[in-house]
Design a protein around this motif. Structure first.
Motif, short mmCIF file in Angstrom:
data_model
loop_
_atom_site.label_atom_id
_atom_site.label_comp_id
_atom_site.label_asym_id
_atom_site.label_seq_id
_atom_site.Cartn_x
_atom_site.Cartn_y
_atom_site.Cartn_z
N GLY A 188 0.78 -1.23 0.00
CA GLY A 188 0.00 0.00 0.00
C GLY A 188 0.81 1.28 0.00
O GLY A 188 1.99 1.29 0.35
N ASN A 192 -1.33 7.32 1.46
CA ASN A 192 -2.40 8.33 1.46
C ASN A 192 -3.74 7.83 2.01
O ASN A 192 -4.52 8.62 2.51
N LYS A 238 1.61 -5.21 3.25
CA LYS A 238 2.72 -4.33 3.68
C LYS A 238 2.28 -2.88 3.49
O LYS A 238 2.13 -2.41 2.37
N GLY A 254 0.59 2.51 -5.59
CA GLY A 254 1.75 3.37 -5.39
C GLY A 254 2.15 4.05 -6.69
O GLY A 254 1.33 4.22 -7.60
N SER A 255 3.42 4.41 -6.78
CA SER A 255 3.89 5.20 -7.92
C SER A 255 4.16 4.33 -9.15
O SER A 255 4.34 3.11 -9.04
N THR A 298 7.64 2.35 -9.07
CA THR A 298 7.60 1.14 -8.22
C THR A 298 6.69 0.09 -8.85
O THR A 298 7.01 -1.11 -8.82
N LEU A 313 -1.81 2.83 -9.94
CA LEU A 313 -0.66 3.73 -9.95
C LEU A 313 -1.10 5.20 -9.96
O LEU A 313 -2.23 5.51 -9.62
N GLY A 314 -0.24 6.06 -10.37
CA GLY A 314 -0.52 7.50 -10.27
C GLY A 314 -1.40 8.02 -11.40
O GLY A 314 -1.89 7.26 -12.24
N CYS A 370 -4.47 9.88 -5.86
CA CYS A 370 -4.00 9.46 -7.18
C CYS A 370 -4.94 9.88 -8.31
O CYS A 370 -4.51 10.19 -9.41
N GLU A 411 2.74 14.40 -12.00
CA GLU A 411 1.89 14.26 -10.82
C GLU A 411 2.55 14.96 -9.63
O GLU A 411 3.67 14.63 -9.25
N1 LIG Z 1 -3.74 4.56 -8.20
C1 LIG Z 1 -3.87 4.56 -6.91
O1 LIG Z 1 -4.79 3.95 -6.40
C2 LIG Z 1 -2.89 5.30 -6.04
C3 LIG Z 1 -1.65 5.67 -6.49
N2 LIG Z 1 -0.75 6.30 -5.66
C4 LIG Z 1 0.56 6.68 -6.16
O2 LIG Z 1 1.51 6.42 -5.13
C5 LIG Z 1 2.47 7.44 -5.03
C6 LIG Z 1 2.70 7.86 -3.61
O3 LIG Z 1 2.84 6.77 -2.80
P1 LIG Z 1 4.26 6.22 -2.34
O4 LIG Z 1 3.98 5.43 -1.12
O5 LIG Z 1 5.26 7.31 -2.24
O6 LIG Z 1 4.63 5.30 -3.58
P2 LIG Z 1 5.79 4.26 -3.72
O7 LIG Z 1 5.63 3.65 -5.05
O8 LIG Z 1 7.09 4.85 -3.36
O9 LIG Z 1 5.50 3.18 -2.58
C7 LIG Z 1 4.30 2.45 -2.53
C8 LIG Z 1 4.54 1.19 -1.74
O10 LIG Z 1 5.47 0.37 -2.41
C9 LIG Z 1 6.53 -0.01 -1.55
N3 LIG Z 1 7.73 -0.18 -2.35
C10 LIG Z 1 8.60 0.79 -2.73
N4 LIG Z 1 9.57 0.23 -3.50
C11 LIG Z 1 9.30 -1.09 -3.60
C12 LIG Z 1 9.94 -2.17 -4.27
N5 LIG Z 1 11.05 -2.02 -4.97
N6 LIG Z 1 9.38 -3.40 -4.15
C13 LIG Z 1 8.24 -3.58 -3.45
N7 LIG Z 1 7.61 -2.59 -2.80
C14 LIG Z 1 8.12 -1.35 -2.87
C15 LIG Z 1 6.57 1.11 -0.53
O11 LIG Z 1 7.23 0.72 0.64
C16 LIG Z 1 5.11 1.42 -0.34
O12 LIG Z 1 4.52 0.49 0.53
C17 LIG Z 1 1.94 8.60 -5.81
O13 LIG Z 1 2.87 8.91 -6.79
C18 LIG Z 1 0.66 8.12 -6.46
O14 LIG Z 1 0.75 8.28 -7.81
C19 LIG Z 1 -1.07 6.55 -4.38
C20 LIG Z 1 -2.31 6.23 -3.90
C21 LIG Z 1 -3.32 5.62 -4.68
#
Ligand SMILES: NC(=O)C1=CN([C@@H]2O[C@H](COP(=O)(O)OP(=O)(O)OC[C@H]3O[C@@H](n4cnc5c(N)ncnc54)[C@H](O)[C@@H]3O)[C@@H](O)[C@H]2O)C=CC1
Length: 531
Positions: A191, A194, A217, A269-270, A273, A292-293, A325, A428
């Motif tokens: 997750g 946000n 996680k 997430g992003s 990632t 994703l974003g 997002c 974004e």
């Molecule tokens: N489409 C959607 O439903 C949503 C998308 N987002 C996106 O998420 C971003 C912000 O959230 P962040 O937590 O900063 O994103 P992030 O992509 O950095 O992290 C998201 C999750 O992935 C985990 N993670 C990071 N690197 C990883 C790897 N190499 N392997 C496995 N897990 C890993 C993190 O610990 C966290 O739990 C924003 O850019 C937004 O675009 C955020 C919320 C909702």
């Protein structure tokens, strides 16, 4: 023969000290009374935040602990201790043994337990929301809505658990085939920060309804409320290990994706990632859901009811401090109504009350972290350099309450004079920044709206019903809102087009992403052989 349930038998063979410890780890992380008496700046969360085999667990290497901050004050809320290979393995194995029991239950039996979990969440909604605010920084009013959507999601999929069924297909000679909708096994949920509790619910509810187990996680920045969900599922009566929480960042997430007992990964997430998750999962041919974003367009035609369009634009940009997002951050306004629109939207944006997120009158809380706040402010500076005009906000905000001085607040911003090439329009920002662009014709605005690598959501405001549906048809986005924005009932599928990901969350269709179809072919006659 009489046999003790597994949990009890374990306690018999343990020393008193160990069983006392086990009991301690099974008591809730935070009692409702403790949460109720907390206010911004007073909460300290102690004790393990990971959870598997039915109880909270401390990872082996406590030296790796990382501080977690309360966004509204900047003080340390708790320590997050990342899980390593051994802990991830234990959590996945505990999930697997629970899956073997849970998947054999009838859908109606699963439904009953899930409904009980939904009931407990509803009962504890205010306490969970309060912890979400303290850990995430969003306003209490929004957090309460998030928790409501979380229990509704579990309730919705509980309702579907009893309806899962296959098909009967008649074949020649009285033979037939049937299909069985079966679970996948151990699903992993990863997750973002946000919507910490809601994301955990959106992923676990359909997974559990289909008979899977989950290891979740959360983001290392918001580790607190997922473990509360684990405690609630346990209290509701799921088998030990059915919903587990492992804490950690990229390394822990990667261990989960690579684990051979993991059957599926659902990620929020992003984009960068998300690509890595897909690569890692591809090695084990594991299906993935990627949320994703986005950089979604909101199109406002001149025939719109302006007050509604302004409300829509505010909802599309400023929920959760803009850290959403699917936000409609590229607001396209038809040239003729631009002055009236800007006047109204700026007036309303300036009136947004920023401050202590636990106060009910607060409408905007703190951003997730100091580096993220600086990143968002950096986008505003860049926008100015590229020729955008800041009509309001875009500054760090220091509330008058002394305890909030170290918080990560900023004033919500409206940018005018934007063009499609500007960084603030292309990337974004994930903060409270609305970029406003003018347009002349429907054809032009559709082309510009689609000119992005993202495709999560889109919105259109118009009184012309034919135009509304035509525009929605031509927008490349997983969700299109007509005359509203950012409403997400759990009955409605949610997910992206293009680089915003694939797979869906919520709605009936998500059952397909957490289950697989087995075909059973039954011969009623003799076997005819070609050999
Ligand atoms: N489409 C959607 O439903 C949503 C998308 N987002 C996106 O998420 C971003 C912000 O959230 P962040 O937590 O900063 O994103 P992030 O992509 O950095 O992290 C998201 C999750 O992935 C985990 N993670 C990071 N690197 C990883 C790897 N190499 N392997 C496995 N897990 C890993 C993190 O610990 C966290 O739990 C924003 O850019 C937004 O675009 C955020 C919320 C909702």
């Amino acid at each position: 023969m009489f046999s003790y349930p597994y949990g009890e038998r374990r306690c018999f063979v343990r020393s008193w000290k160990l069983s006392k410890m086990a009991q301690l780890l099974r008591t809730p992380l935070l009692s409702p009374a403790v949460i109720r008496s907390a206010s911004t700046g007073t909460m300290e969360v102690k004790g393990p935040l990971s959870f598997w085999a039915g109880g909270r667990v401390n990872p082996l290497d406590m030296k790796k602990a990382e501080p977690v901050y309360e966004p509204a004050t900047g003080r340390v809320l708790c320590d997050m201790v990342p899980c390593g290979p051994e802990e991830v393995d234990q959590a996945v194995k505990s999930a697997h043994s629970a899956y073997l029991k849970w998947s054999k239950k009838a859908g109606m039996e699963r439904a009953r337990v899930m409904l009980e979990a939904a009931r407990i969440i509803r009962e504890q909604r205010d306490e969970i929301a309060k912890m979400e605010v303290i850990n995430n920084g969003k306003s209490i009013t929004e957090a309460q809505m998030d928790i409501d959507i979380a229990w509704q999601c579990i309730e919705y999929y509980a309702g579907m658990a009893g309806t899962l069924s296959g098909q009967h297909i008649q074949l020649p000679g009285g033979s037939f085939a049937y299909t069985r909708r079966e679970p996948l096994g151990v699903c992993v949920g990863i997750g973002a920060w946000n919507y910490p509790f809601q994301i955990a619910a959106w992923k676990s509810a359909p997974a559990l309804a289909c008979g899977n187990a989950m290891v979740f996680k959360p983001s290392p920045m918001t580790p607190v409320t997922a473990v509360m969900l684990a405690e609630i599922y346990a209290q509701a009566g799921v088998p030990e290990g059915l919903f587990n929480v492992v804490q950690g960042g990229a390394e822990t997430g990667s261990l989960l994706c690579h684990h051979p007992l993991v059957a599926k990964v659902s990620f929020t997430g992003s984009v960068p990632t998300g690509k890595k998750i897909m690569e890692m999962s591809a090695k084990g041919v594991k299906p993935v859901t990627l949320e994703l974003g986005g950089k979604s367009p909101l199109i406002i035609f001149k025939d719109t009811e302006l007050e509604n369009a302004v409300n829509g634009a505010l909802m599309a940009n400023f929920l959760s401090q803009g850290e959403v997002c699917c936000n409609g951050t590229r607001v396209f306004v038809q040239r003729e109504i631009m002055p009236q629109f800007l006047e109204k939207v700026v007036k309303r944006t300036k009136a947004i009350q920023i401050g202590d997120p636990l106060l009910h009158e607060t409408r905007m809380g703190a951003l997730i972290s100091r580096p993220h706040l600086e990143r968002v402010l950096g986008f505003i500076n860049q926008a100015k350099k590229e020729g955008a005009r800041v009509l309001c906000g875009g500054e760090p905000f220091v509330p008058s309450d002394p305890k909030l001085k170290g918080g990560y607040f900023m004033s919500p911003s409206v940018l005018d004079n934007c063009t499609d090439e500007m960084t603030c329009v292309k990337e974004e920002i994930f903060g409270p920044v609305m970029s406003v662009l003018s347009f002349d014709t429907e054809e032009e605005v559709i082309e510009r709206a689609n000119n992005t690598t993202f495709g999560l959501a889109a919105g259109v405001f118009t009184r012309d019903i034919a135009r509304a549906h035509r525009v929605a048809e031509n927008l490349q986005a997983g969700t299109c809102f007509i005359n509203n924005y950012n409403i997400s009932p759990v009955e409605v599928p949610f997910g992206g087009y293009k680089m915003s990901g694939f797979g869906r969350e919520n709605g009936q269709v998500t059952i397909e992403y957490y289950s697989q179809l087995k075909t059973v072919v039954v011969e009623m006659g003799d076997v005819e052989s070609l050999f």
